[in-house]
Design a protein around this motif. Structure first.
Motif, PDB file in Angstrom:
ATOM      1  N   SER A 171       0.835  -1.212   0.000  1.00  0.00           N
ATOM      2  CA  SER A 171       0.000   0.000   0.000  1.00  0.00           C
ATOM      3  C   SER A 171       0.865   1.256   0.000  1.00  0.00           C
ATOM      4  N   SER A 247     -14.651  -5.801   6.630  1.00  0.00           N
ATOM      5  CA  SER A 247     -13.442  -5.800   7.441  1.00  0.00           C
ATOM      6  C   SER A 247     -13.072  -4.362   7.782  1.00  0.00           C
ATOM      7  N   PHE A 249      -9.708  -1.499   7.493  1.00  0.00           N
ATOM      8  CA  PHE A 249      -8.335  -1.018   7.275  1.00  0.00           C
ATOM      9  C   PHE A 249      -8.367   0.492   7.494  1.00  0.00           C
ATOM     10  N   THR A 252      -8.948   2.506   4.107  1.00  0.00           N
ATOM     11  CA  THR A 252     -10.126   2.348   3.235  1.00  0.00           C
ATOM     12  C   THR A 252     -11.399   2.411   4.079  1.00  0.00           C
ATOM     13  N   GLU A 253     -12.462   2.924   3.474  1.00  0.00           N
ATOM     14  CA  GLU A 253     -13.749   3.002   4.169  1.00  0.00           C
ATOM     15  C   GLU A 253     -14.865   3.045   3.140  1.00  0.00           C
ATOM     16  N   SER A 255     -14.340  -1.133   4.133  1.00  0.00           N
ATOM     17  CA  SER A 255     -13.270  -2.088   3.831  1.00  0.00           C
ATOM     18  C   SER A 255     -13.839  -3.502   3.772  1.00  0.00           C
ATOM     19  N   GLU A 257     -12.619  -7.926   3.048  1.00  0.00           N
ATOM     20  CA  GLU A 257     -11.570  -8.905   2.818  1.00  0.00           C
ATOM     21  C   GLU A 257     -12.044  -9.839   1.710  1.00  0.00           C
ATOM     22  N   GLY A 279      -6.941  -7.731   1.264  1.00  0.00           N
ATOM     23  CA  GLY A 279      -7.866  -6.713   1.746  1.00  0.00           C
ATOM     24  C   GLY A 279      -8.181  -5.732   0.640  1.00  0.00           C
ATOM     25  N   CYS A 280      -9.294  -4.975   0.835  1.00  0.00           N
ATOM     26  CA  CYS A 280      -9.672  -4.002  -0.184  1.00  0.00           C
ATOM     27  C   CYS A 280     -10.656  -3.002   0.405  1.00  0.00           C
ATOM     28  N   GLY A 281     -10.975  -1.993  -0.372  1.00  0.00           N
ATOM     29  CA  GLY A 281     -11.978  -1.036   0.082  1.00  0.00           C
ATOM     30  C   GLY A 281     -11.913   0.245  -0.718  1.00  0.00           C
ATOM     31  N   ASP A 284      -9.880   5.929   1.738  1.00  0.00           N
ATOM     32  CA  ASP A 284     -10.360   6.813   2.803  1.00  0.00           C
ATOM     33  C   ASP A 284     -10.053   8.273   2.438  1.00  0.00           C
ATOM     34  N   PHE A 303      -6.905  -2.387  -3.519  1.00  0.00           N
ATOM     35  CA  PHE A 303      -6.872  -3.753  -2.972  1.00  0.00           C
ATOM     36  C   PHE A 303      -5.423  -4.198  -2.848  1.00  0.00           C
TER      37      PHE A 303
END
Ligand code: FA5
Length: 335
Positions: A171, A247, A249, A252-253, A255, A257, A279-281, A284, A303
């Protein structure tokens, strides 16, 4: 006597021409050049030659001896040049050369880049040795966050103690891309990441991640889900089973999985289980602000997937540790 010496020379030379092997050559040597051989006899016969003829006959005996020895030695050298031991059959196929091949993780990376490339992602890059800004702060991970502690990271010692670390996630490259490029942008980043995790069937302390980032106007969660499902079907095949699970993170918002059904070997037994691929999302707004992108104008998704887990699912490998043992017998299966 002179005429006799002439015919002796002829006889010896034509006899030597018929010698076919080392044993016959030795028999020739004994018969002609040996202590009781015919040349010796000719030399002994010299004694009986009248005195006035001795110089001429003696000279001729020496000439015949030199001629026979010369031809004999040439023949002997020719036999010596033939190699001893079993003869080599040059028409036999050779032994296979131990050729190198792509590692299964490298092959997986090639495949991922190929599919993402077709989906419009270009490749971005970033360093493995990172600062806290790119690994944490800009990703909305505050100073007080427990994931920043020394137990979860490989920080460098010395003068840079506590400032530089081996990146824990790709990331970091999201931040570097957003710092240097203007939206809209669609990039992926592939590379090694490091975490002090205990090794088990699905965890290693060094592994690879693939990061995806898409920023444009009106990007939504639907685009994210569509992208991941399409990626899975294109990469693993139409039967690929994936699910998104809510999920959290910091960057991200909302988020989620991404899980995938795969075969894992636990205690020597294969089990089909939902395994987390990544993970992904939706990016933010705080991340956008950190890199100077207006969150009112732009939206985006991101992601990050674990490449070893992708490789395990793709090639039916039940334990991540097999990938790094460097056992050529194991690796050769995927070459
Ligand atoms: C992350 O690293 C986030 N950066 C992913 C992300 C990117 C979320 C963009 C949102 C937006 P996580 O720590 O869950 O998330 O790791 C992602 C994946 O890396 C895991 O799902 C897993 O597939 C893989 N992974 C994590 N730890 C290990 C490990 N020790 N060994 C092998 N693979 C691992």
């Amino acid at each position: 006597m002179l005429a006799e010496l002439d015919s002796m020379e002829q006889e010896a030379i034509s006899e030597l021409a018929t010698v076919a092997d080392a044993a016959a050559l030795e028999a020739f040597r004994v018969r002609w050049l040996g202590a009781n051989g015919r040349l010796r006899a000719a030399m002994d016969a010299l004694k009986t030659v009248p005195k006035d003829q001795k110089p001429a006959v003696g000279k001729r005996v020496n000439e015949v001896k030199a001629a026979i020895e010369g031809v004999f030695n040439a023949r002997k050298d020719a036999f010596a040049a033939v190699p001893k031991g079993p003869l080599v059959d040059v028409t036999e196929p050779g032994l296979p050369m131990g050729e190198g091949a792509r590692h299964v993780v490298a092959k997986t990376i090639d495949g991922i880049v190929e599919v993402l490339g077709r989906m419009g992602f270009s490749v971005a890059d970033g360093p493995e040795l990172e600062d806290e800004w790119h690994n944490f702060n800009a990703l909305n991970i505050p100073e007080s966050h427990p994931a920043r502690g020394p137990a979860d990271n490989f920080f460098l010692g010395g003068e840079v103690a506590g400032k530089l670390l081996l990146r824990t996630q790709t990331s970091t490259v999201q931040i570097r891309a957003m710092e240097t490029m203007k939206p809209p942008l669609k990039i992926c980043a592939i590379g090694r990441v490091y975490r002090p995790d205990a090794h088990d069937a699905t965890h290693y302390s060094m592994f690879h991640q693939v990061e995806g980032l898409y920023i444009d106007r009106h990007v939504s969660m639907v685009d994210l889900k569509t992208t991941l499902v399409q990626f899975a079907k294109a990469f693993f095949g139409p039967e690929a089973e994936v699910r998104l699970r809510p999920s959290f993170f910091p960057f991200t918002e909302p988020s989620a999985e991404l899980d995938m059904k795969m075969k894992i070997i636990r205690n020597g037994k294969p089990e089909w289980k939902w395994i987390e691929l990544g993970g992904c999302g939706m990016v933010d707004p705080n991340v956008f602000r950190a890199v100077g992108i207006d969150p009112e104008e732009w939206t985006g998704f991101a992601f990050g997937l674990g490449i070893e887990r992708v490789a395990m699912r793709k090639y039916g490998i039940g334990d991540i540790r097999l990938l790094f043992e460097n056992d050529a017998r194991f690796l050769r299966q995927f070459a």
